[in-house]
Scaffold this active site. Structure first.
Site, PDB file in Angstrom:
ATOM      1  N   ARG A 148      -1.545  26.643  69.346  1.00 24.51           N
ATOM      2  CA  ARG A 148      -0.340  27.026  69.302  1.00 24.51           C
ATOM      3  C   ARG A 148      -0.667  27.159  67.951  1.00 24.51           C
ATOM      4  NH1 ARG A 148       2.567  28.502  73.657  1.00 24.51           N
ATOM      5  NH2 ARG A 148       2.915  27.179  74.622  1.00 24.51           N
ATOM      6  N   LYS A 161       4.386  41.242  73.076  1.00 19.04           N
ATOM      7  CA  LYS A 161       6.055  40.425  71.983  1.00 19.04           C
ATOM      8  C   LYS A 161       5.441  39.316  71.313  1.00 19.04           C
ATOM      9  CE  LYS A 161       8.276  37.637  76.107  1.00 19.04           C
ATOM     10  NZ  LYS A 161       7.286  35.884  74.904  1.00 19.04           N
ATOM     11  N   LYS A 184       7.874  34.737  80.045  1.00 21.50           N
ATOM     12  CA  LYS A 184       6.356  33.853  79.107  1.00 21.50           C
ATOM     13  C   LYS A 184       7.229  33.971  77.600  1.00 21.50           C
ATOM     14  CE  LYS A 184       3.540  36.630  81.827  1.00 21.50           C
ATOM     15  NZ  LYS A 184       4.260  36.660  83.193  1.00 21.50           N
ATOM     16  N   ASP A 185       6.242  32.861  77.094  1.00 24.51           N
ATOM     17  CA  ASP A 185       7.290  31.995  76.065  1.00 24.51           C
ATOM     18  C   ASP A 185       6.586  32.869  75.024  1.00 24.51           C
ATOM     19  OD1 ASP A 185       7.295  29.827  75.087  1.00 24.51           O
ATOM     20  OD2 ASP A 185       4.765  29.790  74.432  1.00 24.51           O
ATOM     21  N   LYS A 186       7.957  32.409  73.805  1.00 24.37           N
ATOM     22  CA  LYS A 186       8.031  32.853  72.138  1.00 24.37           C
ATOM     23  C   LYS A 186       6.901  32.633  71.753  1.00 24.37           C
ATOM     24  CE  LYS A 186      11.425  32.221  69.381  1.00 24.37           C
ATOM     25  NZ  LYS A 186      13.092  31.975  68.624  1.00 24.37           N
TER      26      LYS A 186
END
Length: 366
Positions: free
Chosen positions: A25, A54, A83-85
């Site tokens: 990340r 997104k 779903k992850d930010k």
């Protein structure tokens, strides 16, 4: 304060192989997730299915924004999984736009494209609301950066781990993000179970279910860890509840020699307990191991019945036939490309390859 006997350390199934280290990340483009849909929209009905990409938004953020945009209740906006930010994620939402929706698709799609900070990939109609679990799984493209060894060497080491996992399978651990900061969710879930559950309003009830689930997930991880430590991850135990990979059917292991052949052929795997009063219980040697984990847990099945959770079973090992190791497009690391079924965690795969602590990494939970 977390109880002293709660232990979040988990063994590696590839403990004899070195990890590549690094981090994930570094940017959202280094963590790409694409939802694998369970079915295609039928182009008719009152629910508008919109496929969106997104960045920097949670699934709940998008659900809220869609509800505001169409002036409907948030519960009328459906999705298949969270779903992850901190990633670039693509998933489908359903929006209830009512009868006569056929004439509103183009206009509705335009409203989304012009008003929400997302990329609209397509919009189609379907008869039913999209509900949690209406997905096959997710595809990941994850770039590991900050690797201290040469990237060619890292790719070779990663491939060695992948080759070993192809033989053994990967323990289907719940990811650490399920357990909260410093494992607080587990401690809170345990407290709720022991107290019989006293949260009142709807939001509190949702939180209560999640926290109880965190403690159930923790016990499941402990079971899988114990099988690894006992040398029982790579074979069946008498009385296991097994699952067929192709059809999903489950059955009790009675003919151990015959079923062991199927296990080694990757046709079936044992399942792990998500404890609850209606969970199908293992028998014999396998049942004794489950009883051992529950006896060490500070709770009973009767306690779980009081907080109205049923229990279920979870596939014990995963196989990743499509996992590939690739050079990162920006040449800053290596890219790991793979798909997982719903409910499985990407960090479970990454921790084996990287051999680093990923407990502070957000992840997705289907």
């Amino acid at each position: 304060m977390i109880e002293s006997n709660i232990d979040f350390q988990l063994p590696y199934i590839t403990s004899t192989l070195p990890g590549i280290g690094g981090a994930i990340r570094a940017t959202p483009e280094h963590f790409i997730v694409d939802e694998i849909s369970l079915y295609e929209p039928q182009d008719e009905g009152q629910h508008l299915y919109v496929n969106l990409t997104k960045v920097g938004l949670t699934t709940k953020d998008v659900q809220r924004d869609l509800a505001k945009l169409f002036k409907i209740d948030r519960n009328d906006v459906g999705f298949a999984g969270m779903k992850d930010k901190f990633a670039r994620t693509t998933q489908t939402f359903s929006v209830s736009i009512g009868h006569g929706a056929e004439t509103l698709v183009e206009e509705s799609a335009k409203r989304i494209a012009e008003n929400l900070p997302v990329t609209l990939n397509w919009a189609r109609l379907h008869k039913n609301k999209l509900k949690t679990g209406h997905l096959i799984g997710n595809r990941f493209q994850i770039t590991v950066t900050g690797i201290d060894i040469p990237l060619d060497e890292a790719a070779q080491q990663a491939q060695g781990v992948v080759d070993a996992l192809d033989i053994s399978g990967v323990p289907n651990f719940f990811g650490p993000q399920r357990f909260g900061h410093n494992g607080d969710n587990v401690a809170r879930g345990l407290e709720i179970i022991q107290s019989g559950g006293r949260l009142r309003n709807r939001q509190q009830k949702w939180l209560q279910r999640f926290l109880i689930s965190s403690y159930q997930s923790y016990l499941c991880n402990q079971y899988l860890a114990r099988r690894i430590e006992n040398g029982a991850f790579g074979h069946l135990l008498q009385g296991d509840i097994a699952k067929k990979h192709e059809t999903g059917g489950i059955f009790g292991v009675e003919d151990l020699p015959t079923d062991e052949q199927r296990f080694q052929a990757k046709e079936i795997s044992f399942t792990a307990p998500i404890f609850g009063p209606k969970m199908r219980q293992a028998q014999d040697v396998s049942g004794a191991l489950e009883d051992e984990i529950l006896a060490e847990s500070q709770i009973t099945l009767a306690d779980l019945a009081k907080v109205k959770v049923e229990g279920t079973r979870r596939l014990g090992r995963l196989f990743l036939p499509d996992l590939t190791i690739l050079p990162a497009k920006d040449k800053e690391g290596i890219c790991i490309d793979f798909s997982l079924p719903k409910g499985a965690f990407a960090t479970t795969i990454l921790r084996e390859i990287m051999k680093v602590d990923l407990s502070n990494q957000p992840d997705i939970d289907e």
